[in-house]
Design an enzyme around this catalytic site. Structure first.
Site, PDB file in Angstrom:
ATOM      1  NE  ARG A 134      31.034  11.217 -64.469  1.00 31.64           N
ATOM      2  CZ  ARG A 134      31.693  11.270 -63.301  1.00 31.64           C
ATOM      3  NH1 ARG A 134      32.140  12.421 -62.816  1.00 31.64           N
ATOM      4  NH2 ARG A 134      31.960  10.174 -62.644  1.00 31.64           N
ATOM      5  CB  SER A 194      28.316   5.575 -67.511  1.00 34.40           C
ATOM      6  OG  SER A 194      29.125   4.868 -66.619  1.00 34.40           O
ATOM      7  CD  GLU A 205      28.468  10.042 -67.778  1.00 33.59           C
ATOM      8  OE1 GLU A 205      27.863   9.794 -66.720  1.00 33.59           O
ATOM      9  OE2 GLU A 205      29.658   9.743 -67.973  1.00 33.59           O
TER      10      GLU A 205
HETATM   11  C1  LIG Z   1      35.221   2.405 -71.723  1.00 33.04           C
HETATM   12  C2  LIG Z   1      34.916   3.779 -71.191  1.00 33.04           C
HETATM   13  C3  LIG Z   1      35.011   4.034 -69.834  1.00 33.04           C
HETATM   14  C4  LIG Z   1      34.721   5.305 -69.337  1.00 33.04           C
HETATM   15  N1  LIG Z   1      34.839   5.527 -67.995  1.00 33.04           N
HETATM   16  C5  LIG Z   1      34.581   6.754 -67.508  1.00 33.04           C
HETATM   17  C6  LIG Z   1      34.710   7.004 -66.109  1.00 33.04           C
HETATM   18  O1  LIG Z   1      35.074   6.156 -65.330  1.00 33.04           O
HETATM   19  N2  LIG Z   1      34.421   8.260 -65.677  1.00 33.04           N
HETATM   20  C7  LIG Z   1      34.027   9.249 -66.513  1.00 33.04           C
HETATM   21  O2  LIG Z   1      33.793  10.380 -66.049  1.00 33.04           O
HETATM   22  N3  LIG Z   1      33.903   9.035 -67.833  1.00 33.04           N
HETATM   23  C8  LIG Z   1      34.165   7.821 -68.348  1.00 33.04           C
HETATM   24  N4  LIG Z   1      34.019   7.596 -69.685  1.00 33.04           N
HETATM   25  C9  LIG Z   1      33.498   8.668 -70.556  1.00 33.04           C
HETATM   26  C10 LIG Z   1      34.548   9.611 -71.150  1.00 33.04           C
HETATM   27  O3  LIG Z   1      35.803   8.993 -71.233  1.00 33.04           O
HETATM   28  C11 LIG Z   1      34.653  10.921 -70.360  1.00 33.04           C
HETATM   29  O4  LIG Z   1      33.412  11.590 -70.306  1.00 33.04           O
HETATM   30  C12 LIG Z   1      35.701  11.861 -70.962  1.00 33.04           C
HETATM   31  O5  LIG Z   1      35.898  12.943 -70.082  1.00 33.04           O
HETATM   32  C13 LIG Z   1      35.289  12.422 -72.326  1.00 33.04           C
HETATM   33  O6  LIG Z   1      36.419  13.027 -72.911  1.00 33.04           O
HETATM   34  P1  LIG Z   1      36.611  13.084 -74.496  1.00 33.04           P
HETATM   35  O7  LIG Z   1      37.852  13.823 -74.783  1.00 33.04           O
HETATM   36  O8  LIG Z   1      36.503  11.730 -75.085  1.00 33.04           O
HETATM   37  O9  LIG Z   1      35.345  13.957 -74.883  1.00 33.04           O
HETATM   38  P2  LIG Z   1      34.446  13.844 -76.190  1.00 33.04           P
HETATM   39  O10 LIG Z   1      33.641  12.604 -76.155  1.00 33.04           O
HETATM   40  O11 LIG Z   1      35.266  14.089 -77.401  1.00 33.04           O
HETATM   41  O12 LIG Z   1      33.496  15.099 -75.949  1.00 33.04           O
HETATM   42  C14 LIG Z   1      32.606  15.115 -74.841  1.00 33.04           C
HETATM   43  C15 LIG Z   1      32.088  16.560 -74.702  1.00 33.04           C
HETATM   44  O13 LIG Z   1      33.173  17.391 -74.307  1.00 33.04           O
HETATM   45  C16 LIG Z   1      33.345  18.465 -75.227  1.00 33.04           C
HETATM   46  N5  LIG Z   1      34.783  18.720 -75.335  1.00 33.04           N
HETATM   47  C17 LIG Z   1      35.758  17.809 -75.491  1.00 33.04           C
HETATM   48  N6  LIG Z   1      36.958  18.416 -75.530  1.00 33.04           N
HETATM   49  C18 LIG Z   1      36.721  19.751 -75.416  1.00 33.04           C
HETATM   50  C19 LIG Z   1      37.565  20.918 -75.399  1.00 33.04           C
HETATM   51  N7  LIG Z   1      38.896  20.827 -75.500  1.00 33.04           N
HETATM   52  N8  LIG Z   1      36.963  22.143 -75.267  1.00 33.04           N
HETATM   53  C20 LIG Z   1      35.619  22.240 -75.172  1.00 33.04           C
HETATM   54  N9  LIG Z   1      34.779  21.171 -75.188  1.00 33.04           N
HETATM   55  C21 LIG Z   1      35.327  19.943 -75.303  1.00 33.04           C
HETATM   56  C22 LIG Z   1      32.713  17.981 -76.517  1.00 33.04           C
HETATM   57  O14 LIG Z   1      32.250  19.083 -77.289  1.00 33.04           O
HETATM   58  C23 LIG Z   1      31.571  17.108 -76.028  1.00 33.04           C
HETATM   59  O15 LIG Z   1      30.422  17.873 -75.800  1.00 33.04           O
HETATM   60  C24 LIG Z   1      34.318   6.334 -70.217  1.00 33.04           C
HETATM   61  C25 LIG Z   1      34.231   6.081 -71.592  1.00 33.04           C
HETATM   62  C26 LIG Z   1      34.532   4.811 -72.078  1.00 33.04           C
HETATM   63  C27 LIG Z   1      34.458   4.566 -73.554  1.00 33.04           C
END
Ligand SMILES: Cc1cc2nc3c(=O)[nH]c(=O)nc-3n(C[C@H](O)[C@H](O)[C@H](O)COP(=O)(O)OP(=O)(O)OC[C@H]3O[C@@H](n4cnc5c(N)ncnc54)[C@H](O)[C@@H]3O)c2cc1C
Length: 305
Positions: free
Chosen positions: A168, A223, A296
């Site tokens: 992560r 998580s 996380e």
């Molecule tokens: C129901 C559910 C299930 C999930 N299951 C999993 C799983 O199985 N495995 C897992 O790893 N995660 C899981 N997640 C968490 C999440 O989906 C991941 O961590 C995902 O990678 C976050 O992406 P995001 O675009 O939503 O990031 P955001 O929440 O928008 O941002 C997260 C971080 O990434 C940074 N960021 C985002 N995009 C960029 C970019 N383009 N450039 C620079 N920085 C950026 C942001 O600044 C922030 O610090 C789950 C979430 C939910 C709600």
């Protein structure tokens, strides 16, 4: 900056899967690395703080919102293309704003194996790189061969091996922790062909596992805690007697289905309610097991220290 639409006072709850949080003072959805650079330049001139938001599926946004510019990497940066390589594998180029699940489904359509787990992750491709998203034994780092990003000065393309992927975490997560600007714009991934029926069967199996074990119908950010080395956060929380626990009737609750998820029932809870529960769980688990859970979920904006 006439051609980049910068909106003011944009509510962010709808941009977060937790469904809570206040507004962004300024909000823009750039379409290119050049626009990202121009937005940062403007923010520098105006002395605005900047936060880069993907799909908001790993963020808890403060009830006060974000007192600066939120740069959302979303639909305007969601190109998706592929190219057959000479060795029979396929290279996919995915824009950072593309849903990671759409990338996963595209791999399925092309009969590529290795990204089946991505079909169930609700983040963007940029967020998946930043967090090195993973599930069921797979991680983004398994197939990402290069990342193109804006590093505060120019657009760079670096090899996947230089992205510092870990559990992560990534180079980009560490740069953000150091307060350095880095915006992921796209990634390239190389995957081998497989048997389409087997790929689809695996996607269905993982989806069924997820649906059976996770509260996917209730707002959350997945998580809440990282997996502590040698332990499972959900198990520690259960052992502390907190599965299904709520401090009050705000809507914030440790999911009765999966103790590793703090959920926001009905989207009623404020971000402060959610954080109060997260802190309580952290404290109680520490008292019971001596293990300090680490979030996380990323906190965005001012939570008052
Ligand atoms: C129901 C559910 C299930 C999930 N299951 C999993 C799983 O199985 N495995 C897992 O790893 N995660 C899981 N997640 C968490 C999440 O989906 C991941 O961590 C995902 O990678 C976050 O992406 P995001 O675009 O939503 O990031 P955001 O929440 O928008 O941002 C997260 C971080 O990434 C940074 N960021 C985002 N995009 C960029 C970019 N383009 N450039 C620079 N920085 C950026 C942001 O600044 C922030 O610090 C789950 C979430 C939910 C709600």
């Amino acid at each position: 900056m006439a051609d980049i639409n910068i909106q003011e006072n944009v509510p962010l709850a709808g941009y977060s899967t937790f469904r809570c949080g206040g507004p962004a003072k300024y909000f823009a959805e750039p379409a290119t690395g050049d626009e990202v650079a121009r937005l940062f330049r403007l923010a520098g001139e105006k002395n605005w703080d900047v936060f880069v938001l993907g799909n908001g599926s790993n963020c808890l946004i403060s009830d006060k919102g974000f007192d600066g510019l939120v740069i959302r990497i979303g639909k305007n940066m969601s190109d998706l293309t592929h190219e057959e390589l000479e060795d029979g594998r396929v290279k996919i180029t995915a824009g950072a704003g593309l849903p990671f699940a759409r990338f996963g489904n595209y791999c399925v359509e092309l009969s590529l194996t290795g990204a089946e787990f991505a079909c169930g992750i609700p983040g963007s491709c940029g967020g998946a790189v930043f967090m090195n998203a993973g599930a069921y034994g797979g991680e983004a780092k398994d197939f990402i061969t290069s990342v193109t990003y804006w590093d505060g000065e120019s657009v760079k393309k670096i090899d996947g091996s230089l992205c510092g992927f870990g559990y992560r975490t990534s180079l980009f997560e560490r740069l953000a922790a150091e307060g350095k600007d880095a915006v992921i714009l796209e990634f390239e991934a190389v995957l081998p062909k497989g048997n389409k029926d087997e790929i689809m069967a695996l996607v269905d199996e993982l989806r069924a596992k997820r649906t059976a074990s996770q509260p996917l119908d209730v707002p959350s950010a997945g998580s809440t805690f990282k997996r502590p080395e040698g332990y499972f956060a959900a198990k520690l929380i259960e052992e502390a007697g907190l599965k299904g626990f709520a401090l009050d009737d705000s809507g914030a609750q440790v999911s009765p289905k999966h103790a590793g998820f703090v959920v926001n029932n009905g989207g009623r809870a404020s971000a402060a309610d959610v954080l109060r529960l997260i802190d309580y769980v952290t404290q109680k688990v520490f008292e019971k097991s001596g293990v300090k859970l680490e979030k996380e979920v990323r906190l965005v904006g001012d939570f008052g220290g």
